[in-house]
Design a protein around this motif. Structure first.
Motif, PDB file in Angstrom:
ATOM      1  N   ILE A  80       0.850  -1.193   0.000  1.00  0.00           N
ATOM      2  CA  ILE A  80       0.000   0.000   0.000  1.00  0.00           C
ATOM      3  C   ILE A  80       0.884   1.241   0.000  1.00  0.00           C
ATOM      4  O   ILE A  80       1.663   1.461   0.930  1.00  0.00           O
ATOM      5  N   ASP A  81       0.771   2.043  -1.041  1.00  0.00           N
ATOM      6  CA  ASP A  81       1.584   3.260  -1.125  1.00  0.00           C
ATOM      7  C   ASP A  81       0.994   4.403  -0.310  1.00  0.00           C
ATOM      8  O   ASP A  81       1.723   5.153   0.337  1.00  0.00           O
ATOM      9  N   TYR A  82      -0.343   4.525  -0.376  1.00  0.00           N
ATOM     10  CA  TYR A  82      -1.011   5.636   0.294  1.00  0.00           C
ATOM     11  C   TYR A  82      -2.267   5.147   1.019  1.00  0.00           C
ATOM     12  O   TYR A  82      -2.926   4.207   0.583  1.00  0.00           O
ATOM     13  N   VAL A  83      -2.587   5.850   2.101  1.00  0.00           N
ATOM     14  CA  VAL A  83      -3.829   5.617   2.829  1.00  0.00           C
ATOM     15  C   VAL A  83      -4.518   6.963   3.017  1.00  0.00           C
ATOM     16  O   VAL A  83      -3.882   7.947   3.412  1.00  0.00           O
ATOM     17  N   THR A  84      -5.823   7.017   2.724  1.00  0.00           N
ATOM     18  CA  THR A  84      -6.561   8.262   2.907  1.00  0.00           C
ATOM     19  C   THR A  84      -7.989   7.992   3.353  1.00  0.00           C
ATOM     20  O   THR A  84      -8.585   6.973   2.988  1.00  0.00           O
ATOM     21  N   GLU A  85      -8.527   8.912   4.141  1.00  0.00           N
ATOM     22  CA  GLU A  85      -9.933   8.874   4.529  1.00  0.00           C
ATOM     23  C   GLU A  85     -10.790   9.676   3.553  1.00  0.00           C
ATOM     24  O   GLU A  85     -12.015   9.614   3.621  1.00  0.00           O
ATOM     25  N   ASP A  86     -10.144  10.439   2.683  1.00  0.00           N
ATOM     26  CA  ASP A  86     -10.846  11.419   1.856  1.00  0.00           C
ATOM     27  C   ASP A  86     -10.431  11.282   0.393  1.00  0.00           C
ATOM     28  O   ASP A  86      -9.468  11.892  -0.057  1.00  0.00           O
ATOM     29  N   LEU A  87     -11.174  10.487  -0.350  1.00  0.00           N
ATOM     30  CA  LEU A  87     -10.853  10.287  -1.760  1.00  0.00           C
ATOM     31  C   LEU A  87     -10.909  11.605  -2.529  1.00  0.00           C
ATOM     32  O   LEU A  87     -10.021  11.905  -3.329  1.00  0.00           O
ATOM     33  N   THR A  88     -11.946  12.387  -2.301  1.00  0.00           N
ATOM     34  CA  THR A  88     -12.092  13.642  -3.037  1.00  0.00           C
ATOM     35  C   THR A  88     -10.907  14.564  -2.798  1.00  0.00           C
ATOM     36  O   THR A  88     -10.321  15.112  -3.736  1.00  0.00           O
ATOM     37  N   GLY A  89     -10.543  14.748  -1.544  1.00  0.00           N
ATOM     38  CA  GLY A  89      -9.417  15.609  -1.220  1.00  0.00           C
ATOM     39  C   GLY A  89      -8.112  15.091  -1.793  1.00  0.00           C
ATOM     40  O   GLY A  89      -7.268  15.868  -2.261  1.00  0.00           O
ATOM     41  N   PHE A  90      -7.941  13.776  -1.788  1.00  0.00           N
ATOM     42  CA  PHE A  90      -6.733  13.160  -2.326  1.00  0.00           C
ATOM     43  C   PHE A  90      -6.617  13.442  -3.818  1.00  0.00           C
ATOM     44  O   PHE A  90      -5.566  13.866  -4.307  1.00  0.00           O
ATOM     45  N   VAL A  91      -7.713  13.222  -4.549  1.00  0.00           N
ATOM     46  CA  VAL A  91      -7.679  13.434  -6.000  1.00  0.00           C
ATOM     47  C   VAL A  91      -7.473  14.912  -6.324  1.00  0.00           C
ATOM     48  O   VAL A  91      -6.737  15.263  -7.257  1.00  0.00           O
ATOM     49  N   ARG A  92      -8.073  15.788  -5.562  1.00  0.00           N
ATOM     50  CA  ARG A  92      -7.890  17.219  -5.790  1.00  0.00           C
ATOM     51  C   ARG A  92      -6.434  17.619  -5.580  1.00  0.00           C
ATOM     52  O   ARG A  92      -5.897  18.450  -6.330  1.00  0.00           O
ATOM     53  N   THR A  93      -5.797  17.039  -4.580  1.00  0.00           N
ATOM     54  CA  THR A  93      -4.383  17.339  -4.352  1.00  0.00           C
ATOM     55  C   THR A  93      -3.535  16.854  -5.526  1.00  0.00           C
ATOM     56  O   THR A  93      -2.634  17.551  -5.994  1.00  0.00           O
ATOM     57  N   VAL A  94      -3.834  15.649  -6.011  1.00  0.00           N
ATOM     58  CA  VAL A  94      -3.114  15.112  -7.163  1.00  0.00           C
ATOM     59  C   VAL A  94      -3.255  16.042  -8.365  1.00  0.00           C
ATOM     60  O   VAL A  94      -2.282  16.325  -9.081  1.00  0.00           O
ATOM     61  N   LEU A  95      -4.453  16.554  -8.593  1.00  0.00           N
ATOM     62  CA  LEU A  95      -4.686  17.438  -9.736  1.00  0.00           C
ATOM     63  C   LEU A  95      -3.815  18.686  -9.683  1.00  0.00           C
ATOM     64  O   LEU A  95      -3.414  19.220 -10.718  1.00  0.00           O
ATOM     65  N   GLY A  96      -3.504  19.123  -8.483  1.00  0.00           N
ATOM     66  CA  GLY A  96      -2.690  20.316  -8.332  1.00  0.00           C
ATOM     67  C   GLY A  96      -1.280  20.157  -8.856  1.00  0.00           C
ATOM     68  O   GLY A  96      -0.570  21.154  -9.059  1.00  0.00           O
ATOM     69  N   TYR A  97      -0.847  18.912  -9.105  1.00  0.00           N
ATOM     70  CA  TYR A  97       0.508  18.672  -9.598  1.00  0.00           C
ATOM     71  C   TYR A  97       0.615  18.767 -11.115  1.00  0.00           C
ATOM     72  O   TYR A  97       1.709  18.742 -11.660  1.00  0.00           O
ATOM     73  N   PHE A  98      -0.523  18.839 -11.784  1.00  0.00           N
ATOM     74  CA  PHE A  98      -0.497  18.923 -13.234  1.00  0.00           C
ATOM     75  C   PHE A  98      -0.475  20.385 -13.678  1.00  0.00           C
ATOM     76  O   PHE A  98      -1.056  21.253 -13.016  1.00  0.00           O
ATOM     77  N   ASP A  99       0.175  20.643 -14.781  1.00  0.00           N
ATOM     78  CA  ASP A  99       0.407  22.017 -15.221  1.00  0.00           C
ATOM     79  C   ASP A  99      -0.877  22.785 -15.490  1.00  0.00           C
ATOM     80  O   ASP A  99      -0.997  23.959 -15.166  1.00  0.00           O
ATOM     81  N   GLU A 100      -1.857  22.101 -16.071  1.00  0.00           N
ATOM     82  CA  GLU A 100      -3.090  22.774 -16.452  1.00  0.00           C
ATOM     83  C   GLU A 100      -4.297  21.988 -15.974  1.00  0.00           C
ATOM     84  O   GLU A 100      -4.937  21.256 -16.739  1.00  0.00           O
TER      85      GLU A 100
END
Length: 245
Positions: A219-239
């Motif tokens: 298991i690489d990551y554990v989260t209680e908040d899928l939405t928040g996790f995906v939103r954080t991931v999106l912040g790493y993309f340029d656009e």
């Protein structure tokens, strides 16, 4: 052993182009407890099939689930049941307990690349669940237990069938799941693995093997908040392709 991380790191996700999501207790919060309806239906099915009182039927059901990956697989192996009849009866539930999640929908839609639902349930169940959440249109495909030849996760053959149909490049893919044992194979295949857990690890009546324990190497990551996790991931993309407002 390295413990799972809770905050997504850019280096792990900026190369991801295929996003694979489990359905139940993953795309909606564990505490919504939609799956308890399915669970009760499965117990009732076993009770009727084997002429057992509810308590004994539930014990058989859970033993099959533990030993075979799904109750259905155990019933098929031991009692040669009609799987389609079982799926129809198991998923005769009330989906109105689910509330639309437009923020999650926008986040999934904005992820670069393809998005999949990979479930041990049926396509019909996945469609009704995702539709109730308002996210159905954001997925490229739903891979269900029928497509897997009724072989469930965590069996390697289920993942092999999924990969054969989807063409997912596991070196550039991430899998989101609520069951730890279902992430062993994705990790072995080279995918990034994210475990979705209930708040404060309050699992309720979940069985031991359904809970997060000390065996976390897969298991690489554990989260209680899928939405928040995906939103954080999106912040790493340029656009980022989304607007949360």
């Amino acid at each position: 052993m390295t413990k799972p991380k809770s905050h997504p790191e850019a280096s792990d996700f900026t190369t991801i182009r295929d996003w694979v999501f489990d359905l139940d207790n993953t795309l909606y919060p564990h505490q919504v407890d939609l799956f308890s309806q399915v669970d009760r239906n499965m117990t009732a099915y076993v009770a009727e099939l084997l002429s057992l009182p509810e308590q004994d039927a539930r014990r058989v059901q859970k033993d099959y689930y533990r030993d075979h990956g799904t109750t259905l697989q155990g019933l098929m192996i031991n009692h040669d049941i009609d799987p389609n009849d079982f799926l129809e009866k198991a998923h005769a539930i009330d989906y109105s307990v689910l509330e639309p999640n437009p923020v999650l929908g926008a986040a999934i839609k904005a992820l670069p690349g393809r998005k999949f639902i990979f479930t041990n349930g049926s396509v019909a169940h996945a469609q009704k669940t995702a539709e109730a959440l308002g996210i159905l249109d954001h997925f490229d495909d739903i891979f269900d237990i029928v497509a897997a030849g009724f072989t469930p996760k965590p069996e390697a053959d289920a993942y092999a069938r999924f990969l054969d149909r989807s063409g997912v490049d596991t070196g550039h893919a991430a899998m989101f799941e609520d069951l730890p044992r279902n992430l062993h194979q994705p990790k072995a295949l080279g995918m990034k693995t994210v475990l979705i857990v209930p708040p404060n690890l309050e699992y309720g009546l979940a069985q031991t093997f359904e809970r997060l324990d000390d065996q976390t190497g897969h298991i690489d990551y554990v989260t209680e908040d899928l939405t928040g996790f995906v939103r954080t991931v999106l912040g790493y993309f340029d656009e980022p392709k989304m607007n949360y407002r």
